[in-house]
Design a protein around this motif. Structure first.
Motif: not given
Length: 157
Positions: A66-90
């Protein structure tokens, strides 16, 4: 600072970490009270150590998802994603780069070499020499003394 921290959702992040510690301390406290007042007794199946050490850790291990799920939503990676620089390599390519044997083997080679250099004193090239005393701040500001305390020559350009 509230206005600066509001977009970062600092309170859920704080409670996600402190909740784990607080709940663990509270559970241990309650179990210790129950054991000391003979509400919970040891038996052939559950010893005193199983109750005082194992039971709180078991309960905490069951709460961790339960705390892992809470941490996952609390520390979301979305603010750190830069769609212009990110290349999805898999995911597989990222895992292969993380487990690259060349990096691991080079660390096994460079680590002991660095340790030997530091022990013999070879790695002190960046240290400040204090043979003539430390350079004065005024001399460093005016460019008369370099970082090592010796006079430097500046070409007029």
């Amino acid at each position: 600072m509230r206005s600066q921290l509001r977009p970062h959702k600092a309170m859920p992040k704080l409670f996600a970490f402190k909740g784990i510690i607080g709940l663990s301390v509270l559970q241990r406290f309650i179990i210790n009270i129950l054991v000391s007042t003979d509400v919970v007794n040891s038996s052939k199946i559950m010893t005193y150590h199983n109750i005082t050490v194992g039971l709180p850790n078991l309960v905490l291990a069951c709460e961790m998802p339960l705390f892992a799920i809470w941490l996952l939503f609390s520390y979301s990676a979305s603010p750190y994603k830069n769609t212009k620089l990110a290349t999805n390599q898999g995911h597989l390519k990222a895992l292969a780069q993380a487990l690259d044997l060349r990096d691991i083997l080079s660390a096994f080679v460079r680590g002991p070499v660095r340790l030997l250099r530091e022990q013999k004193g070879y790695g002190k090239a960046n240290n400040i020499r204090l043979m003539n005393g430390p350079p004065s701040y005024e001399n460093m500001e005016s460019g008369i003394a370099g970082r090592d305390g010796h006079a430097t020559v500046h070409s007029g350009a």
